[in-house]
Design a protein around this motif. Structure first.
Motif, short mmCIF file in Angstrom:
data_model
loop_
_atom_site.label_atom_id
_atom_site.label_comp_id
_atom_site.label_asym_id
_atom_site.label_seq_id
_atom_site.Cartn_x
_atom_site.Cartn_y
_atom_site.Cartn_z
N HIS A 110 0.87 -1.19 0.00
CA HIS A 110 0.00 0.00 0.00
C HIS A 110 0.91 1.24 0.00
O HIS A 110 1.09 1.91 1.02
CB HIS A 110 -0.86 -0.05 1.27
CG HIS A 110 -1.94 0.98 1.38
ND1 HIS A 110 -3.13 0.92 0.71
CD2 HIS A 110 -2.01 2.12 2.12
CE1 HIS A 110 -3.90 1.95 1.04
NE2 HIS A 110 -3.23 2.71 1.88
N GLN A 143 0.50 3.47 14.86
CA GLN A 143 -0.71 3.75 14.07
C GLN A 143 -1.93 2.98 14.60
O GLN A 143 -2.94 2.85 13.89
CB GLN A 143 -0.47 3.44 12.60
CG GLN A 143 0.57 4.38 11.98
CD GLN A 143 0.55 4.38 10.45
OE1 GLN A 143 -0.49 4.21 9.82
NE2 GLN A 143 1.71 4.58 9.85
N HIS A 170 -5.14 5.03 14.55
CA HIS A 170 -5.64 5.18 13.18
C HIS A 170 -6.44 3.96 12.75
O HIS A 170 -7.57 4.08 12.25
CB HIS A 170 -4.46 5.43 12.23
CG HIS A 170 -4.80 5.23 10.78
ND1 HIS A 170 -5.52 6.15 10.05
CD2 HIS A 170 -4.54 4.20 9.94
CE1 HIS A 170 -5.67 5.69 8.82
NE2 HIS A 170 -5.09 4.51 8.73
N1 ARG Z 1 2.86 4.57 4.17
C1 ARG Z 1 2.62 4.48 5.58
C2 ARG Z 1 3.88 4.83 6.36
O1 ARG Z 1 4.97 4.73 5.83
C3 ARG Z 1 2.16 3.14 6.01
C4 ARG Z 1 0.89 2.65 5.36
C5 ARG Z 1 0.17 1.69 6.22
N2 ARG Z 1 -0.96 1.10 5.59
C6 ARG Z 1 -2.19 1.60 5.58
N3 ARG Z 1 -3.13 0.91 4.98
N4 ARG Z 1 -2.49 2.73 6.15
O2 ARG Z 1 3.80 5.17 7.52
#
Ligand code: ARG
Length: 569
Positions: free
Chosen positions: A156, A333, A336
């Motif tokens: 992602h 996270q 979130h």
């Molecule tokens: N790109 C984000 C980072 O580097 C993590 C993504 C995590 N995945 C999601 N589905 N939000 O912190």
């Protein structure tokens, strides 16, 4: 052969209890002197209205004893002692017969699991935290697939958001094309950092960046061209790393992929009466769940990270009809994901309960030089190169004549890093320490790989120094009657169990720990027994089969955590 099942079946023939209940009651005794399995009779005592000791005694008299050395009572427990020769023979033969698939099963058949991992941000360096999600996720993917689940690995990518407006501004004003061609991510990071420095002095830069992002969202050619360029060059770099680590994905659908899928989700949230105005922003209130609101649209109308995650989860359910949807993302996270999953549930999606945040801890370096680099960024290629270089130094000392040293150093050095990440429960923080993680003894990757190489060398040596055994030689597994041999084979037999535990807890570390235990058990055997000098050929050949089986199991276990074995090191 599942011995616990056999024990349960024998008991089932004599008592009126469900087989599943019997299995759940069976214990592994704390000491080897008490046998290999124990069945407590307390529960039966209630229904049979008899003292548990007496029940144990009755069962002992009546139970079918074939395949067991003996079955004894210890007070209210019925204890089973495996017939070691039979057990060893069955286990070793099963391992050698099944080979690379030993430990696998079909329990996941017909179930789809989405595993999201790595997910670095475009135009930013891939950092040690991203390496953590990459190795956990890739390992879970392998473990789940090994047990028959149909997995989809998703990267992602963080390839959308207001930061791209800033980057476009920075690129137009400050890029050094030559540097960009040479070290793209470093150059993009440099101009991105510069943007923040300059915007501190002149805040109007932020307005211009916003405009560029708006243009990008509206599909303006120039901005889209630049964004595509950033994405492409970043991906080339990331893919080099994935190749080195042997990590694969089935999809690179990142945040930008959901741009055109967010309106439907927002509409859905609105239709369900969940969308509320708050300080000009549109949010879903979550006070009832003791959480701050989940922001869906900012006051300027822009969508954000959470909106894209809502769209992504919805898309994944529709596309992959998942049984579980797993997110391997840092524990910072947690809030979130809690907000996103709760919002999905409020929208009426029961499958929100199948979404799991697989969290992990933070990473630090004991080596100060590494952690205080400019901007506190550790470049991963540097980290991996160092691991390989340091391993090569060790090999040069220990085994200077080794052929293809570089290749071995690569597998062992990178393996050591992966191993360090996957050695402890994933939520624990990690402090990297070179000396510790590259050590050949201790609970390290090199230790397990070295054990494998050692076992291989026994097999090689015997093969080179003695005649081939006669075709009709009958191997005598009854001679493998030492404590060390039995303990080793018991470990080998428990491989699948450790994988199933790893799946239950979504913890690759359970497989890593298992590999360490096998290596320890093998080394105990190795230090006590000399195979090469044995006169009794049928004993010797049986022992060699056990060594071969040990190699196979170590190889399969390391494979599941993404580490390759080496035959010599
Ligand atoms: N790109 C984000 C980072 O580097 C993590 C993504 C995590 N995945 C999601 N589905 N939000 O912190």
């Amino acid at each position: 052969m599942d011995y616990k099942k056999i024990v349960a079946q024998r008991i089932k023939q004599l008592v009126d209890l469900d087989i599943v209940v019997i299995e759940s009651l069976i214990e592994i005794p704390p000491k080897p002197e008490m046998g290999d399995f124990a069945f407590p009779c307390f529960q039966l005592s209630k229904t049979m209205k008899k003292a548990p000791n007496m029940i144990a005694n009755d069962l002992k008299e009546k139970i079918e004893k074939e395949g067991f050395e003996k079955i004894e009572c210890f007070g209210p427990y019925l204890n089973f002692f495996l017939d070691k020769g039979v057990f060893i023979k069955n286990t070793v033969e099963k391992i050698l017969e099944e080979g690379d698939s030993y430990g696998s099963s079909k329990i996941g058949e017909g179930k789809n699991i989405v595993v999201e991992y790595s997910s670095p941000n475009i135009a930013k360096p891939f950092h040690v935290g991203h390496l953590f999600t990459t190795v956990i996720g890739s390992s879970l993917y392998k473990i789940l697939s090994f047990e028959g689940y149909n997995c989809t690995g998703i990267n992602h990518l963080g390839d959308w958001g207001t930061q791209f407006g800033k980057l476009i501004y920075a690129y137009k004003n400050w890029v050094d094309e030559q540097a960009l061609a040479k070290e793209p991510i470093k150059e993009l990071l440099r101009i991105y950092v510069k943007f923040h420095d300059e915007a501190d002095i002149d805040p109007t830069l932020n307005e211009q960046a916003k405009m560029y992002f708006k243009n990008l969202e509206d599909g303006s050619t120039e901005e889209v061209r630049l964004w595509t360029k950033f994405r492409d060059i970043s991906l080339i770099e990331f893919k080099k790393l994935y190749d080195t680590l042997n990590v694969k994905f089935d999809s690179y659908a990142g945040e930008s992929f959901y741009c055109d899928k967010m309106d439907d989700v927002i509409q859905d949230i609105e239709n369900k009466g969940l969308l509320v105005e708050s300080n000009g922003a549109k949010v879903v209130m979550l006070d009832e769940y003791n959480m701050p609101p989940c922001i869906i649209k900012k006051s300027d109308g822009a969508t954000i990270y959470a909106t894209r995650d809502l769209a992504a989860a919805t898309y994944r359910k529709k596309t992959y009809d998942f049984y579980k949807n797993i997110y391997v993302v840092g524990k910072d996270q947690s809030l979130h994901f809690n907000q996103v999953f709760t919002t999905l549930k409020l929208m009426g999606n029961d499958w929100a309960d199948d979404c799991k945040h697989v969290a992990f801890g933070t990473v630090r370096f004991a080596d100060k030089k590494l952690s205080t680099r400019k901007g506190d960024v550790i470049f991963l290629d540097e980290l991996l190169n160092q691991a390989v270089a340091k391993t090569l130094e060790i090999i040069n000392l220990k085994n200077p004549d080794l052929e293809n040293k570089e290749e071995v150093a690569k597998k062992v050095g990178i393996g050591a890093i992966i191993f360090t990440y996957l050695k402890n429960g994933r939520e624990r923080d990690i402090v990297f320490n070179w000396e510790e993680m590259l050590s050949f003894d201790g609970e390290t990757g090199p230790y397990v790989q070295y054990t494998y190489a050692r076992a291989k060398s026994i097999l090689r040596k015997v093969e080179e120094s003695s005649n081939k055994p006669a075709d009709d030689l009958v191997l005598d597994y009854n001679k493998l009657n030492s404590k060390e041999e039995f303990e080793l084979v018991k470990q080998l037999e428990g491989f699948q169990n450790s994988i199933l535990h790893a799946i239950d807890k979504l913890e690759p570390s359970m497989v890593t720990r298992y590999a360490i235990e096998v290596a320890k058990a093998f080394n105990k055997f190795y230090n006590q027994h000399n195979i090469a000098n044995l006169e009794d050929e049928s004993n010797k050949q049986a022992k060699l089969k056990m060594v071969e089986a040990t190699c196979q199991v170590i190889k399969n276990a390391l494979n599941l955590i993404g580490i390759e074995v080496v035959d010599r090191m």
